[in-house]
Scaffold this motif. Structure first.
Motif, PDB file in Angstrom:
ATOM      1  N   ARG A   1      47.567  48.486  42.485  1.00  0.00           N
ATOM      2  CA  ARG A   1      48.872  47.846  42.346  1.00  0.00           C
ATOM      3  C   ARG A   1      48.663  46.342  42.186  1.00  0.00           C
ATOM      4  NH1 ARG A   1      52.969  49.780  46.887  1.00  0.00           N
ATOM      5  NH2 ARG A   1      54.336  48.523  45.558  1.00  0.00           N
ATOM      6  N   LYS A   2      49.143  45.832  41.076  1.00  0.00           N
ATOM      7  CA  LYS A   2      48.990  44.416  40.795  1.00  0.00           C
ATOM      8  C   LYS A   2      50.337  43.724  40.951  1.00  0.00           C
ATOM      9  CE  LYS A   2      45.303  45.194  37.405  1.00  0.00           C
ATOM     10  NZ  LYS A   2      44.881  45.045  35.997  1.00  0.00           N
ATOM     11  N   PRO A   3      50.334  42.487  41.452  1.00  0.00           N
ATOM     12  CA  PRO A   3      51.595  41.754  41.488  1.00  0.00           C
ATOM     13  C   PRO A   3      52.031  41.395  40.068  1.00  0.00           C
ATOM     14  CG  PRO A   3      49.781  40.279  42.011  1.00  0.00           C
ATOM     15  CD  PRO A   3      49.196  41.664  41.903  1.00  0.00           C
ATOM     16  N   ALA A   4      53.304  41.176  39.896  1.00  0.00           N
ATOM     17  CA  ALA A   4      53.828  40.671  38.626  1.00  0.00           C
ATOM     18  C   ALA A   4      54.271  39.241  38.858  1.00  0.00           C
ATOM     19  CB  ALA A   4      54.994  41.532  38.149  1.00  0.00           C
TER      20      ALA A   4
ATOM     21  N   LEU B   1      45.470  35.664  33.339  1.00  0.00           N
ATOM     22  CA  LEU B   1      46.312  36.750  33.831  1.00  0.00           C
ATOM     23  C   LEU B   1      46.427  37.862  32.788  1.00  0.00           C
ATOM     24  CD1 LEU B   1      49.189  34.737  35.559  1.00  0.00           C
ATOM     25  CD2 LEU B   1      47.327  36.001  36.678  1.00  0.00           C
ATOM     26  N   THR B   2      46.557  37.458  31.533  1.00  0.00           N
ATOM     27  CA  THR B   2      46.623  38.441  30.451  1.00  0.00           C
ATOM     28  C   THR B   2      45.322  39.230  30.367  1.00  0.00           C
ATOM     29  OG1 THR B   2      48.153  37.025  29.208  1.00  0.00           O
ATOM     30  CG2 THR B   2      46.981  38.731  27.971  1.00  0.00           C
TER      31      THR B   2
ATOM     32  N   PRO C   1      50.785  41.617  34.843  1.00  0.00           N
ATOM     33  CA  PRO C   1      52.030  41.359  34.100  1.00  0.00           C
ATOM     34  C   PRO C   1      52.653  40.023  34.499  1.00  0.00           C
ATOM     35  CG  PRO C   1      52.376  43.047  35.773  1.00  0.00           C
ATOM     36  CD  PRO C   1      50.900  42.762  35.750  1.00  0.00           C
ATOM     37  N   TRP C   2      53.211  39.318  33.519  1.00  0.00           N
ATOM     38  CA  TRP C   2      53.867  38.052  33.822  1.00  0.00           C
ATOM     39  C   TRP C   2      54.979  37.773  32.817  1.00  0.00           C
ATOM     40  CZ3 TRP C   2      53.355  34.107  30.117  1.00  0.00           C
ATOM     41  CH2 TRP C   2      52.292  34.227  29.219  1.00  0.00           C
TER      42      TRP C   2
ATOM     43  N   GLY D   1      47.405  37.606  45.735  1.00  0.00           N
ATOM     44  CA  GLY D   1      47.391  39.036  45.482  1.00  0.00           C
ATOM     45  C   GLY D   1      46.687  39.499  44.226  1.00  0.00           C
ATOM     46  N   VAL D   2      46.018  38.601  43.511  1.00  0.00           N
ATOM     47  CA  VAL D   2      45.312  38.994  42.291  1.00  0.00           C
ATOM     48  C   VAL D   2      43.848  39.282  42.644  1.00  0.00           C
ATOM     49  CG1 VAL D   2      44.580  38.303  39.988  1.00  0.00           C
ATOM     50  CG2 VAL D   2      46.832  37.642  40.835  1.00  0.00           C
ATOM     51  N   ARG D   3      43.372  40.439  42.267  1.00  0.00           N
ATOM     52  CA  ARG D   3      41.971  40.780  42.496  1.00  0.00           C
ATOM     53  C   ARG D   3      41.128  40.153  41.383  1.00  0.00           C
ATOM     54  NH1 ARG D   3      40.983  44.442  46.414  1.00  0.00           N
ATOM     55  NH2 ARG D   3      42.769  45.660  47.163  1.00  0.00           N
ATOM     56  N   VAL D   4      40.384  39.140  41.734  1.00  0.00           N
ATOM     57  CA  VAL D   4      39.574  38.413  40.766  1.00  0.00           C
ATOM     58  C   VAL D   4      38.162  39.013  40.760  1.00  0.00           C
ATOM     59  CG1 VAL D   4      38.640  36.162  40.116  1.00  0.00           C
ATOM     60  CG2 VAL D   4      40.908  36.316  41.161  1.00  0.00           C
ATOM     61  N   PRO D   5      37.678  39.477  39.602  1.00  0.00           N
ATOM     62  CA  PRO D   5      36.339  40.082  39.563  1.00  0.00           C
ATOM     63  C   PRO D   5      35.283  39.056  39.920  1.00  0.00           C
ATOM     64  CG  PRO D   5      37.229  39.781  37.340  1.00  0.00           C
ATOM     65  CD  PRO D   5      38.344  39.485  38.291  1.00  0.00           C
TER      66      PRO D   5
END
Length: 228
Positions: free
Chosen positions: A4-7, A102-103, A108-109, A221-225
């Motif tokens: 689940r990713k934040p928007a 983000l893209t 999503p944004w 909340g973004v999972r950064v690789p």
């Protein structure tokens, strides 16, 4: 389970583009041409509200009658004065890189602004938006900030639940609207409001500008690789 990713829902002026003070000076010019004297700092405190609420709030401070003809004249004068200043406007540091990343991560944004499309388009063009990114302007909703309509419409267009959306804005009006939409709010200092003000208005985190946010995406909340 599916991740689940934040928007993200971004404000425009002062959040992605460095245009707040062009708006302030345009309003100052419009007021002076209408015979209304008001300090620039008082104008700045209202930036981020919808144009209609903004002019009503300013006229209330000057004890002027708020007739429809004067309100319409102020709106037109501001639009013209701002249009002459658009060549001065630039994306804020890191704005384009943040949106591109983000893209790339498939987060999503969308963009939601209190400005009408006519005035917002020149600054939107500076951001090189990918095709299909939702943009919600004042023309598309019944009420603008501090009402939540802009952000709710952006979430609808992103097809995400309101609780999964994160609003990123530079003014207390952005954060007030985010709270009313029951969305998490993140503040940026790039519009001129202070950290404490943004936190009191409901900001979960506050960053300097898009570049600073880009360095701290994991905190929102973004999972950064991991870097290789």
């Amino acid at each position: 389970m599916k991740e689940r990713k934040p928007a993200f829902i971004f404000d425009l002026d002062g959040t992605l583009v460095d245009s707040v003070y062009q708006h302030v000076l345009a309003w100052h010019e419009a007021l002076e041409k209408s015979g209304i004297v008001l300090s620039v700092w008082r104008i700045h405190r209202k930036i981020g509200m919808s144009g209609g609420l903004f002019t009503q709030a300013l006229l209330r401070e000057t004890n002027r009658e708020m007739d429809d003809a004067l309100l319409a004249r102020l709106q037109d004068l501001h639009a013209e004065a701002y249009r002459r200043r658009t060549r001065e406007i630039r994306p804020l540091p890191g704005a384009r890189s943040l949106l591109a990343y983000l893209t790339e991560l498939e987060v999503p944004w969308a963009i939601a602004t209190s400005g009408r499309l006519e005035s917002a388009k020149p600054t939107l063009d500076l951001l090189d938006l990918p095709e299909g990114i939702p943009v919600v302007t004042r023309d598309l909703v019944s009420h603008a900030k501090p009402d939540p309509d802009l952000f709710l419409e952006a979430a609808r267009r992103l097809k995400v639940d309101d609780s999964e959306a994160v609003v990123l804005g530079d003014s207390v009006w952005d954060l007030m609207a985010a709270r009313r939409a029951r969305m998490l709010g993140v503040g940026l200092l790039s519009g001129g409001y202070g950290k404490e003000e943004l936190e009191r208005a409901g900001a979960y985190r506050v960053y300097e500008d898009p570049e600073d946010l880009l360095r701290h995406l994991d905190e929102v909340g973004v999972r950064v690789p991991p870097r290789s």
